[in-house]
Scaffold this active site. Structure first.
Site, PDB file in Angstrom:
ATOM      1  N   GLU A   1      -7.928  11.804  -6.095  1.00 54.16           N
ATOM      2  CA  GLU A   1      -6.741  11.277  -5.417  1.00 54.16           C
ATOM      3  C   GLU A   1      -5.753  10.639  -6.403  1.00 54.16           C
ATOM      4  O   GLU A   1      -5.387   9.480  -6.276  1.00 54.16           O
ATOM      5  CB  GLU A   1      -7.147  10.280  -4.322  1.00 54.16           C
ATOM      6  CG  GLU A   1      -8.018  10.936  -3.256  1.00 54.16           C
ATOM      7  CD  GLU A   1      -8.396  10.037  -2.087  1.00 54.16           C
ATOM      8  OE1 GLU A   1      -8.519   8.821  -2.303  1.00 54.16           O
ATOM      9  OE2 GLU A   1      -8.573  10.568  -0.981  1.00 54.16           O
TER      10      GLU A   1
ATOM     11  N   ASP B   1     -15.229  12.156   4.296  1.00 52.78           N
ATOM     12  CA  ASP B   1     -14.745  10.803   4.047  1.00 52.78           C
ATOM     13  C   ASP B   1     -15.011   9.877   5.226  1.00 52.78           C
ATOM     14  O   ASP B   1     -14.084   9.549   5.967  1.00 52.78           O
ATOM     15  CB  ASP B   1     -13.235  10.860   3.761  1.00 52.78           C
ATOM     16  CG  ASP B   1     -12.711   9.557   3.195  1.00 52.78           C
ATOM     17  OD1 ASP B   1     -13.539   8.715   2.810  1.00 52.78           O
ATOM     18  OD2 ASP B   1     -11.479   9.386   3.137  1.00 52.78           O
TER      19      ASP B   1
ATOM     20  N   GLU C   1     -12.475   2.111   8.601  1.00 56.31           N
ATOM     21  CA  GLU C   1     -11.262   2.906   8.417  1.00 56.31           C
ATOM     22  C   GLU C   1     -11.095   3.975   9.500  1.00 56.31           C
ATOM     23  O   GLU C   1     -10.031   4.101  10.105  1.00 56.31           O
ATOM     24  CB  GLU C   1     -11.295   3.563   7.034  1.00 56.31           C
ATOM     25  CG  GLU C   1     -10.110   4.483   6.790  1.00 56.31           C
ATOM     26  CD  GLU C   1     -10.107   5.099   5.391  1.00 56.31           C
ATOM     27  OE1 GLU C   1     -11.031   4.832   4.605  1.00 56.31           O
ATOM     28  OE2 GLU C   1      -9.156   5.840   5.087  1.00 56.31           O
TER      29      GLU C   1
END
Ligand code: GCU
Length: 676
Positions: free
Chosen positions: A283, A362, A390
């Site tokens: 990323e 993820d 998240e």
């Protein structure tokens, strides 16, 4: 750690023991043991204990000591300590001498600390001491927390306020909250922490430089008292960004020298520094790929710098192409970690650990377990979990993750035949490797209740307990947390435990169906957006059209991801007939009319679970409301407010998902409920 006053019966039974505590303050950890015990005893028994440094001839008393303490000589039970791991401990009762003695003995200072917390937990959960002796030790050498805190005070994926470590690009001066956090973590057996975000930005890059090391050392001092080692996330491009070099090439002599000097400097300030956590070539973070080197080159170079001081490198495997073209149907993000790291198995130094996210994507509400755990055989590995929610409701929804984590640690990789669980792979037992353990992204911030949602505290507690002992059941952990937090009222215990234990499955039911994941709003990841990531570069697709949905990851017709597992798992996942329902769309593209093992079709399953999910979310609220008057009023109110947010969001999820798939498939709900 509320240490509420004990009922009279317990005071009567144990009060005399706890009136006298024998402990030698031979280290900073032992000093904290003494402090913790004295304040806990005072508040639970209503009387300050007498503290002595040598064991008096007469009891009753509580004796805390490490295995080598001469006071323990001749105690039969203590012999068992040598069979336990380094931080193991024994708590037992001896009645030989007059008055009797409760002994809490550890293989190390931290072991004594854990024994003390265990003892206090027994009293707080009103289990009493009848179950003694207990002997415990953790199979996981590292039980770690990763903070994703930035120095401006923000927290990446933080849902409970600002950082307790940093504010306005500085390290906080008042360490009270950090000390409390260290206590919290130690009480559940955590022994390592990295204190800055894995995305190491400009300011944080300097945490390893002389400018910040004195302040970092102060944080390390606080954690040291609780047996917690401090780690830093580092920027792979540091030699360029703060070292004035032209390159960060791991094979460049100057670069190697630069990191060695950094290590020397760090250990001057923090002699027991844990090491580095590294997100590289992931990323947009820099890494060895820039120089045509691989991850072993990168990790080993840092490992060589830390090795003389006993430090380790924790290197993350979250490496994938985040610039993918959605039209490209061959590239599969799920394959990436395995494809990158398996060929490097055996090439890493002994002081490198690969940190692997639980799933190949993820932290979705449902993913298969990463096949790397069953693939790597000669490399230290560590499991990475996400406590911060998240993708699981961002601490607005109650989503208790211990049941999910239990499935993960219990997953059988078949790497060395049946019983080769993830728990054994990461502890090092499976491949007889020296290092390993578990890490998890923290869910705390400076909110008064630490976690935003009061019930989200259970996730932090549960992670600690599970990383100490992966064999504990979700029910045991939940029961402990509820009793320690809300007391022993059976109504409260039953209601809150029931809510927590069902919450993951409820959250799953009204969000992305059957393991497909990712139907969230891009960027912040809260709330439904079915096509939010469908045409993006992130490799996160569901491929829904008018006929069907799901990702073909089979070896025959798909991306081949299913083939990364050992048999029989590869075959199990490889066919829609044997693939478990909850992962069907992760592995297969099927028509909406495909019949699940449950008997329902895929489309009807989507409708049913989404309607039922909202009913269940409303039910959670109703159950909570029955506890009014039995729970601290502010906790009661905060939780009720969050349950309202959860219901509102669940309704949105239900309607968006149902409407999308009704419009796509044209197939009506068998039960004729409202779909828009
Ligand atoms: C996720 C998350 C990022 C984080 C990344 C990581 O993609 O959304 O915020 O940086 O994981 O684990 O590195």
């Amino acid at each position: 750690m509320r240490y509420d006053a004990l009922p009279d019966e317990a005071v009567e039974l144990y009060g005399s023991y706890f009136s006298q505590i024998a402990i030698r303050e031979s280290s900073v950890v032992m000093r904290q043991v003494r402090k913790e015990l004295v304040s806990a005893v005072e508040s639970m028994f209503g009387r300050k204990p007498r503290v002595v440094t040598a064991k008096p001839k007469k009891g009753p008393l509580v004796l805390l000591a490490t295995a080598d303490d001469p006071e323990l000589a001749g105690l039969a039970e203590i012999g068992r300590l040598k069979d336990l791991p380094r931080d193991g401990y024994i708590i037992c009762r001896t009645e030989q001498e007059s008055g009797g003695c409760i002994v809490a003995a550890g293989n190390s200072d931290a072991g004594v600390l854990y024994a003390a917390f265990h003892l206090l937990r027994l009293l707080q959960t009103e289990q009493g001491l009848d179950g003694l002796p207990v002997a415990e030790g953790s199979p996981n050498k590292l039980r770690m927390i990763n903070q994703w805190d930035n120095m401006d005070g923000s927290i990446e994926r933080g849902y409970a306020g600002q950082s307790i470590f940093y504010r306005h690009d500085k390290i906080v001066r008042d360490m009270t909250r950090i000390r409390d956090y260290a206590r919290l973590l130690a009480s559940v057996g955590i022994n390592a922490i990295s204190i800055n975000n894995v995305n190491v930005h400009r300011t944080e890059t300097k945490l390893i430089a002389a400018e910040w090391l004195p302040s970092v050392a102060k944080i390390a001092d606080v954690f040291r008292g609780y047996g917690v080692k401090l780690f830093l996330s580092v920027n792979f491009a540091s030699p360029i960004e703060i070292g004035g070099l032209q390159t960060a090439d791991p094979l460049d002599k100057q670069v190697q020298r630069w990191w060695k000097e950094r290590a020397e400097d760090i250990y001057r300030y923090i002699p027991d520094f844990g090491g580095f956590l590294v997100k590289a070539d992931s990323e947009f973070r820099p890494g060895p790929f820039t120089y045509g080197r691989d991850h072993a080159d990168g990790a080993n170079m840092l490992a060589d710098a830390l090795e003389p001081f006993g430090g380790i490198v924790i290197w993350r495997c979250f490496v994938y192409n985040c610039q993918q073209d959605w039209r490209d149907r061959k590239t599969d993000r799920a394959r990436a970690a395995y494809d990158h790291f398996l060929p490097l198995d055996g090439k890493f130094r002994d002081n490198v650990i690969l940190q692997i996210k639980n799933g190949p994507m993820d932290f979705q509400v449902r993913e298969p377990v990463s096949p790397l755990f069953g693939g790597l055989k000669q490399t230290n590995q560590m499991l990475e979990l996400q406590i911060t929610q998240e993708y699981t409701g961002q601490q607005k929804h109650v989503c208790y993750l211990v049941p999910q984590w239990k499935e993960i640690v219990g997953f059988d990789t078949y790497a060395a035949g049946e019983g080769s669980t993830v728990a054994k792979a990461v502890s090092g037992e499976l491949n007889r490797l020296p290092l390993g353990g578990m890490a998890a992204v923290s869910n705390i911030g400076d909110d008064a209740n630490w976690t935003g949602h009061p019930l989200a505290q259970a996730n932090l507690y549960g992670y600690g307990r599970l990383s100490w002992n992966p064999q504990l059941t979700a029910e045991q952990i939940t029961d402990e947390w509820v009793k320690l937090t809300f007391g022993d009222d059976p109504d409260v215990t039953e209601t809150v435990s029931g809510m927590l234990l069902r919450s993951w499955s409820i959250y799953e039911s009204y969000t992305a169906p059957l393991g497909v994941g990712w139907m969230v709003n891009p960027g912040h990841h809260y709330g439904p957006n079915v096509d939010g990531y469908e045409y993006s570069k992130w490799g996160t697709y569901h491929f829904a059209d008018s006929r069907g949905i799901g990702v073909d990851r089979t070896t025959k017709t798909g991306t081949g991801y299913a083939g990364q597992y050992n048999e029989p798992v590869a075959s199990l996942y490889g066919s829609p007939g044997t693939c478990p329902d909850e992962l069907l769309l992760f592995f297969h593209h099927v028509p909406y009319t495909h019949r699940l093992k449950s008997g329902s079709t895929v489309i009807q399953h989507i409708y049913d679970t989404h309607f039922e999910g909202v009913v269940q979310a409303e039910q959670l609220k109703r159950e909570w409301l029955t506890l009014e008057g039995k729970i601290d009023p502010s906790v009661f109110r905060e939780t009720a407010e969050r349950l309202d947010m959860q219901i509102e969001s669940a309704v949105e999820w239900r309607d968006r998902i149902n409407t999308y798939f009704y419009r796509m498939s044209g197939i009506p709900d068998e039960r004729g409920r409202t779909i828009f």
